[in-house]
Design a protein around this motif. Sequence first.
Motif, PDB file in Angstrom:
ATOM      1  N   GLU A  46     -39.579  66.675  63.565  1.00 55.75           N
ATOM      2  CA  GLU A  46     -40.333  65.178  63.737  1.00 55.75           C
ATOM      3  C   GLU A  46     -39.798  64.065  64.067  1.00 55.75           C
ATOM      4  OE1 GLU A  46     -43.424  66.699  63.970  1.00 55.75           O
ATOM      5  OE2 GLU A  46     -43.717  68.773  63.644  1.00 55.75           O
ATOM      6  N   SER A  47     -41.103  63.407  64.300  1.00 56.13           N
ATOM      7  CA  SER A  47     -41.239  61.914  63.912  1.00 56.13           C
ATOM      8  C   SER A  47     -41.100  61.207  62.651  1.00 56.13           C
ATOM      9  CB  SER A  47     -41.847  61.263  65.045  1.00 56.13           C
ATOM     10  OG  SER A  47     -43.167  61.774  64.397  1.00 56.13           O
ATOM     11  N   LEU A  48     -40.258  60.464  62.950  1.00 58.46           N
ATOM     12  CA  LEU A  48     -39.794  60.118  61.672  1.00 58.46           C
ATOM     13  C   LEU A  48     -41.602  60.009  60.437  1.00 58.46           C
ATOM     14  CD1 LEU A  48     -39.001  58.536  59.262  1.00 58.46           C
ATOM     15  CD2 LEU A  48     -38.831  56.082  60.530  1.00 58.46           C
ATOM     16  N   GLY A  49     -42.360  59.395  61.571  1.00 57.69           N
ATOM     17  CA  GLY A  49     -43.827  58.542  60.939  1.00 57.69           C
ATOM     18  C   GLY A  49     -44.224  59.924  60.030  1.00 57.69           C
ATOM     19  N   VAL A  50     -44.680  61.277  60.854  1.00 56.69           N
ATOM     20  CA  VAL A  50     -44.705  62.805  59.845  1.00 56.69           C
ATOM     21  C   VAL A  50     -44.452  62.564  58.495  1.00 56.69           C
ATOM     22  CG1 VAL A  50     -44.967  65.111  59.958  1.00 56.69           C
ATOM     23  CG2 VAL A  50     -44.860  64.105  62.649  1.00 56.69           C
ATOM     24  N   PHE A  51     -43.543  62.154  57.980  1.00 60.61           N
ATOM     25  CA  PHE A  51     -42.749  62.409  56.647  1.00 60.61           C
ATOM     26  C   PHE A  51     -42.798  60.800  55.732  1.00 60.61           C
ATOM     27  CE2 PHE A  51     -40.885  65.645  58.832  1.00 60.61           C
ATOM     28  CZ  PHE A  51     -41.328  66.767  57.840  1.00 60.61           C
ATOM     29  N   MET A  66     -33.945  62.282  53.336  1.00 56.33           N
ATOM     30  CA  MET A  66     -33.991  62.387  54.683  1.00 56.33           C
ATOM     31  C   MET A  66     -33.323  62.441  55.207  1.00 56.33           C
ATOM     32  SD  MET A  66     -37.858  62.114  55.830  1.00 56.33           S
ATOM     33  CE  MET A  66     -37.459  60.330  55.913  1.00 56.33           C
ATOM     34  N   TYR A  67     -32.604  63.189  56.449  1.00 61.74           N
ATOM     35  CA  TYR A  67     -31.645  63.052  57.305  1.00 61.74           C
ATOM     36  C   TYR A  67     -32.529  62.549  58.545  1.00 61.74           C
ATOM     37  CZ  TYR A  67     -28.203  66.168  55.833  1.00 61.74           C
ATOM     38  OH  TYR A  67     -26.914  67.043  54.904  1.00 61.74           O
ATOM     39  N   GLN A  68     -32.558  61.643  58.326  1.00 60.74           N
ATOM     40  CA  GLN A  68     -33.307  60.365  60.184  1.00 60.74           C
ATOM     41  C   GLN A  68     -31.885  60.052  60.806  1.00 60.74           C
ATOM     42  OE1 GLN A  68     -35.273  58.313  57.010  1.00 60.74           O
ATOM     43  NE2 GLN A  68     -34.633  56.985  58.630  1.00 60.74           N
ATOM     44  N   PHE A  69     -32.092  60.578  62.100  1.00 58.17           N
ATOM     45  CA  PHE A  69     -31.528  59.657  63.013  1.00 58.17           C
ATOM     46  C   PHE A  69     -32.248  59.222  64.351  1.00 58.17           C
ATOM     47  CE2 PHE A  69     -31.725  62.809  65.538  1.00 58.17           C
ATOM     48  CZ  PHE A  69     -31.960  63.881  64.821  1.00 58.17           C
ATOM     49  N   VAL A  78     -36.441  62.979  62.518  1.00 63.73           N
ATOM     50  CA  VAL A  78     -36.028  63.205  61.253  1.00 63.73           C
ATOM     51  C   VAL A  78     -35.631  65.421  61.095  1.00 63.73           C
ATOM     52  CG1 VAL A  78     -37.298  64.010  58.644  1.00 63.73           C
ATOM     53  CG2 VAL A  78     -37.273  61.787  60.117  1.00 63.73           C
ATOM     54  N   LEU A  79     -35.003  65.424  60.510  1.00 62.45           N
ATOM     55  CA  LEU A  79     -35.376  67.053  60.405  1.00 62.45           C
ATOM     56  C   LEU A  79     -35.743  67.582  59.258  1.00 62.45           C
ATOM     57  CD1 LEU A  79     -31.019  67.863  60.531  1.00 62.45           C
ATOM     58  CD2 LEU A  79     -32.884  68.201  62.461  1.00 62.45           C
ATOM     59  N   ARG A 112     -32.423  68.915  53.433  1.00 65.31           N
ATOM     60  CA  ARG A 112     -32.170  67.369  52.525  1.00 65.31           C
ATOM     61  C   ARG A 112     -31.614  66.925  52.120  1.00 65.31           C
ATOM     62  NH1 ARG A 112     -37.624  69.504  48.383  1.00 65.31           N
ATOM     63  NH2 ARG A 112     -38.597  69.852  50.303  1.00 65.31           N
ATOM     64  N   TYR A 113     -31.107  65.566  52.143  1.00 63.79           N
ATOM     65  CA  TYR A 113     -29.928  65.465  51.962  1.00 63.79           C
ATOM     66  C   TYR A 113     -29.600  64.892  50.310  1.00 63.79           C
ATOM     67  CZ  TYR A 113     -25.082  62.705  52.723  1.00 63.79           C
ATOM     68  OH  TYR A 113     -24.039  62.507  52.871  1.00 63.79           O
TER      69      TYR A 113
END
Length: 419
Positions: A46-51, A66-69, A78-79, A112-113
């Motif tokens: 999903e896009s980062l904005g969702v979370f 969050m796993y984000q890249f 984001v995963l 989740r990291y």
Amino acid sequence: MKQLQPLRGTRDVWEREAKNHQEIIKKAIEHAELYGYNYIDTPIIESLGVFQKTLGETSDVVGKEMYQFLDRSGDPIVLRPEGTAPIVRALLSLKLTQKLPQKFYYHGPMFRYERPQKGRYRQFYQMGIECLGIDEPLIDAECIALAYYILKDLSLPFSSLTLHLNTLGDQESRSNYKRTLKEYFETYRHELSLESQKRLETNPLRILDSKNERDKLIAAEAPSGSAFLTKESSLFFDSLCQFLNILEIPFTLTPSLVRGLDYYCHTTFEFRTTALGAQDAVLGGGRYNGLVKNMGGPDIPGIGWAMGIDRLASLIENPLKTVSKIALIPIGDNSISYALTLLNKLRKEKIHCEMTYRGTVSKRFDYAEKQGCSTALIIGEEEINQGTIRIRSIGEKQKNEKEITEKDLITLLKKIDIS
Ligand code: AMP
């Protein structure tokens, strides 16, 4: 080359664990559908904005797990760390806000990291439900009942589970309580863990669920939230407790149950087990009336929960179920096409069967035994000409063999298959 391994905190789920996962999901789906929930499968990315912002910057999930890249176009991705925000996003994307209520269920991996340990993974599996558009204690009771009956239906030590219940009240109750908690914890500021000192500024409610021993002692003496509930919030919670009593669902009031995510209000609940050690929560949820609005939609209330499939699977006591399989043993190249056609026929009849692919007859028997087959069908040219097949049990000392016509075969195998 160095042997490739799964990433830290991830693993290959297979054999007994995989079977248990499937069993949990199957049972959970049966119950969820009985309660009128519909399956939804939102994307894993999903896009980062969702979370970000929506779940609250002070939650651990958003703040540090969050796993984000950036993807190849430079967009922040984001995963998904949890299922609620994506479902609210879907409610808005699919324009379902005019068709309320909406009841969804989902299952799949979350990321989740976190620091991995027993029962805590970086890729883990959840099954969950969300009900959007109803703001009544009746639905809160129904949601909890659904969770209760799913857990009860699994082959795990149900008596090791306790339902913990709390209310955070509405916005007004929550901010009054937060203010008072801040004043209380402020007097102990220097005794609190560093984490809790930070939470004193961002969200003092979260100090209540700190795992630090010193924090816990201080939190135990903190003012109770029930004194800060508005009249409406109190009535809401009283009704919920009454409904749970009617449904004969036992619960323990746990004032420290504030849960990790910032968007909760009113009801929060968690099923915990005494059978798993530190990672004792197997299912958690609550009401999140502000979330849809926070994500740019209308003011729509919601409630939901998610259960941890990995943890539940580790509690399941089922012996690994094996189906009785049939092995096809063609003798000589001329029997192969006949065997292949027969294999196809048997599978159409939903009979579990395996081809033995190559080797001498005895090698093929060995292979069939290793594959867990209980019965062999020996297909030789002579038999084909006579319209018969030899059927023999595998792995038994005494050679138990008989000849049967193809016509009678399926009836007989169906009996073996389900035995
Ligand atoms: P949460 O989304 O944090 O409310 O978690 C709901 C449930 O998911 C928990 O009660 C756990 O059973 C499970 N869970 C959460 N995080 C993990 C994790 N890192 N590894 C395994 N299970 C988890």
